[in-house]
Design a protein around this motif. Structure first.
Motif, short mmCIF file in Angstrom:
data_model
loop_
_atom_site.label_atom_id
_atom_site.label_comp_id
_atom_site.label_asym_id
_atom_site.label_seq_id
_atom_site.Cartn_x
_atom_site.Cartn_y
_atom_site.Cartn_z
N PHE A 237 73.94 42.92 -24.75
CA PHE A 237 75.35 42.52 -24.19
C PHE A 237 74.72 40.89 -22.84
O PHE A 237 75.04 39.68 -23.53
CB PHE A 237 76.32 43.41 -23.28
N ASP A 238 73.80 41.16 -22.86
CA ASP A 238 73.35 39.77 -21.86
C ASP A 238 73.24 38.97 -22.00
O ASP A 238 73.75 37.87 -21.62
CB ASP A 238 72.12 40.67 -20.79
N ALA A 239 72.38 38.45 -23.67
CA ALA A 239 71.74 37.65 -23.98
C ALA A 239 73.53 36.22 -24.43
O ALA A 239 73.43 35.12 -24.29
CB ALA A 239 71.52 37.10 -24.65
N VAL A 240 74.35 37.26 -25.19
CA VAL A 240 75.43 37.29 -25.08
C VAL A 240 76.06 36.95 -24.51
O VAL A 240 76.92 35.04 -24.72
CB VAL A 240 76.27 37.78 -26.54
N PHE A 241 76.63 37.22 -23.48
CA PHE A 241 77.76 36.88 -22.81
C PHE A 241 76.80 35.25 -21.46
O PHE A 241 77.96 34.91 -21.34
CB PHE A 241 77.46 38.64 -21.33
N THR A 242 75.48 35.93 -21.90
CA THR A 242 75.44 34.52 -20.44
C THR A 242 74.95 33.12 -21.20
O THR A 242 75.12 32.74 -20.54
CB THR A 242 73.64 34.82 -19.67
N ILE A 243 74.47 33.32 -22.49
CA ILE A 243 73.92 31.86 -23.07
C ILE A 243 75.51 30.96 -23.60
O ILE A 243 76.03 30.38 -23.52
CB ILE A 243 72.71 31.96 -24.09
N THR A 244 76.52 32.21 -24.24
CA THR A 244 77.21 31.56 -24.60
C THR A 244 78.50 32.09 -24.63
O THR A 244 79.79 32.02 -25.40
CB THR A 244 77.37 31.95 -26.39
N SER A 245 78.62 33.09 -24.37
CA SER A 245 79.70 33.79 -23.32
C SER A 245 81.08 34.31 -24.80
O SER A 245 81.72 34.30 -24.58
CB SER A 245 80.94 32.79 -22.87
N GLY A 246 80.02 34.46 -25.57
CA GLY A 246 80.76 34.90 -27.29
C GLY A 246 81.68 34.11 -27.91
O GLY A 246 81.73 34.41 -28.71
N GLY A 247 81.50 33.16 -27.58
CA GLY A 247 82.22 31.43 -28.02
C GLY A 247 80.97 31.02 -29.26
O GLY A 247 79.88 31.61 -29.20
N LEU A 248 81.61 29.94 -29.85
CA LEU A 248 80.50 29.53 -31.20
C LEU A 248 79.79 31.07 -32.48
O LEU A 248 78.87 30.38 -32.82
CB LEU A 248 79.41 28.27 -30.57
N ALA B 1 79.83 36.16 -30.70
CA ALA B 1 80.31 38.22 -30.59
C ALA B 1 79.56 38.71 -31.04
O ALA B 1 79.80 38.90 -32.13
CB ALA B 1 81.69 37.49 -30.59
N ASN B 2 78.90 39.37 -31.23
CA ASN B 2 78.00 40.57 -31.73
C ASN B 2 79.19 42.00 -30.61
O ASN B 2 80.46 41.67 -30.20
CB ASN B 2 77.25 40.89 -31.12
N LEU B 3 79.28 42.66 -30.87
CA LEU B 3 79.84 44.44 -31.43
C LEU B 3 80.51 44.80 -29.54
O LEU B 3 81.26 44.59 -29.13
CB LEU B 3 79.25 45.26 -31.94
N PRO B 4 79.09 44.42 -28.97
CA PRO B 4 79.43 44.81 -27.58
C PRO B 4 80.16 44.56 -27.06
O PRO B 4 80.57 44.35 -26.24
CB PRO B 4 77.62 44.99 -27.30
N TYR B 5 79.75 42.73 -26.86
CA TYR B 5 80.51 41.62 -26.00
C TYR B 5 82.51 41.80 -27.15
O TYR B 5 82.91 41.83 -25.32
CB TYR B 5 80.01 40.07 -26.58
N THR B 6 82.02 41.90 -28.35
CA THR B 6 83.93 42.27 -28.45
C THR B 6 84.14 43.40 -27.05
O THR B 6 85.41 43.77 -27.24
CB THR B 6 83.86 42.30 -30.12
N VAL B 7 83.63 44.49 -27.34
CA VAL B 7 84.15 45.51 -26.82
C VAL B 7 84.09 45.16 -25.53
O VAL B 7 85.72 45.59 -24.71
CB VAL B 7 82.98 47.03 -26.65
N TYR B 8 83.34 45.09 -25.19
CA TYR B 8 83.76 44.06 -23.81
C TYR B 8 85.69 43.15 -23.45
O TYR B 8 86.30 43.00 -22.59
CB TYR B 8 82.60 43.37 -23.15
N GLN B 9 84.98 42.74 -24.41
CA GLN B 9 86.41 41.52 -24.66
C GLN B 9 87.56 42.10 -24.52
O GLN B 9 88.98 42.22 -24.27
CB GLN B 9 86.19 40.18 -25.71
N THR B 10 87.44 43.16 -25.76
CA THR B 10 88.82 43.67 -25.62
C THR B 10 89.58 44.38 -24.73
O THR B 10 90.74 44.63 -24.38
CB THR B 10 88.65 44.72 -27.53
N PHE B 11 87.89 44.92 -23.66
CA PHE B 11 88.68 46.25 -22.88
C PHE B 11 88.93 45.37 -21.54
O PHE B 11 89.99 45.68 -21.03
CB PHE B 11 87.17 46.72 -22.25
N TYR B 12 88.12 44.34 -21.17
CA TYR B 12 88.43 43.38 -19.93
C TYR B 12 89.72 42.31 -19.76
O TYR B 12 90.38 42.47 -18.65
CB TYR B 12 87.40 43.35 -19.06
N GLN B 13 89.99 41.91 -21.54
CA GLN B 13 90.76 40.48 -21.41
C GLN B 13 91.69 41.29 -22.18
O GLN B 13 92.50 40.59 -21.13
CB GLN B 13 89.95 39.36 -22.21
N ALA B 14 91.83 42.14 -23.40
CA ALA B 14 92.66 42.54 -24.40
C ALA B 14 93.59 43.25 -23.65
O ALA B 14 94.54 43.82 -23.61
CB ALA B 14 92.40 42.23 -25.52
#
Length: 313
Positions: A247-258, A261-274
């Protein structure tokens, strides 16, 4: 007058049932020191997973807590059919395969280098292990700002020195940027596993092959690689477990954009943003199940390695 001798009377054997309580007590006495650790692991890992599993069967949005309802397998169906979630699964597979394969190849080359004797080998080994010891978030920040930054990054600085272009690495090649940072961090891990395999080779067999006229390449192909097969499998499986959950590299370098977004980041996005607790829990359960499947194969490889070492001893 003759003296009579009497044979000593043997003590009657205690019944088997009389020995069982003491054996059970000894067994419990040996296991008792492990009970606090076992209880701690159950509380920390299993209870949250059970809670996540229960939540995954509910339609539960944290913004509307009173409107939650039992949804059955609907959340799992949505995870497997939603276009964004499917894309995140595909991104996770691409990220994992690319990082694991590149780390294995580079780790093999570095392990072959360190398996030779040369002056300063200990210092070189320490320097090569260092990236794996860096905190993942710090490593991602290092790549994002020190290397990738288009204005003051080291990569563009080197290109400017030779008169080359000044690309925005993260914007132009986002997934490759994340993969490079992860390869840099996980290559030392693969190198250590493969180096352990190289140092466990049968040196007498290698010397016999050299006496028979075999060259370095023939020894590598016919002796070294078959011996390293289990170690390469172990490195690939363990690396896959960690990269799938990264999760760390995706969140820190690109914030899941472009498209990164892998599955752990999508889980984070679904839980904390949606705020979709049920949907995020279902995706998290699928990640855990996939990790368990990979870990099962890894444990089998480790067991086979132990059996091989015991048979050699």
């Amino acid at each position: 007058m003759t003296a009579t001798t009497t044979a000593p009377v043997a003590a009657p054997d205690l019944p088997a049932a009389g020995r069982r309580p003491s054996a059970r007590l000894r067994a419990w006495a040996t296991r008792a020191p492990l009970l606090p650790a076992l209880i701690f692991m159950i509380v920390v890992t299993q209870l949250p997973f059970v809670a996540t599993l229960v939540i995954s069967f509910f339609d539960w949005n944290s913004l509307y807590p009173d409107a939650r309802s039992f949804a059955g397998f609907e959340n799992y169906r949505e995870v497997l059919t939603d276009a964004d979630l499917r894309k995140s699964v595909w991104t996770t597979i691409l990220l994992t395969v690319a990082v694991v394969l590149a780390s294995l190849v580079l780790g093999l080359l570095l392990a072959l280098l360190l398996d030779r004797r040369f002056r300063g080998r200990g210092v070189v080994r320490t320097l090569l292990i260092a990236p794996f010891l860096v905190v993942p978030v710090a490593a991602a920040l290092l790549w994002k700002h020190v290397l990738y930054n288009p204005e003051y990054g080291l990569l563009n600085g080197l290109l400017h020195y030779v008169g080359g272009p000044q690309p925005d690495w993260i914007s132009n090649t986002p997934l490759l940027a994340v993969e490079a940072a992860l390869v840099w961090q996980w290559t030392p891990f693969m190198m250590l596993i493969i180096l352990a395999g190289l140092q466990s080779r049968d040196q007498q067999q290698i010397e016999a092959a050299r006496v028979d006229g075999a060259g370095d390449w023939q020894i590598f192909v016919h002796l070294t690689l078959p011996h390293l097969r289990r170690y390469l499998e172990l490195g690939a499986l363990l690396g896959s477990i960690y990269i799938v959950q990264n999760f760390d590299a995706v969140f820190t370098i690109t914030s899941g954009g472009l498209g990164t977004a892998n599955l752990p980041y999508t889980v984070y996005q679904t839980f904390y943003q949606a705020h979709e607790n049920g949907l995020a829990s279902a995706a998290g359960v699928l990640v855990v199940i996939g990790s368990i499947v990979i870990a099962t194969f890894a444990l089998r490889v480790v067991s086979s390695l132990f059996r091989e070492e015991v048979s050699r001893a």
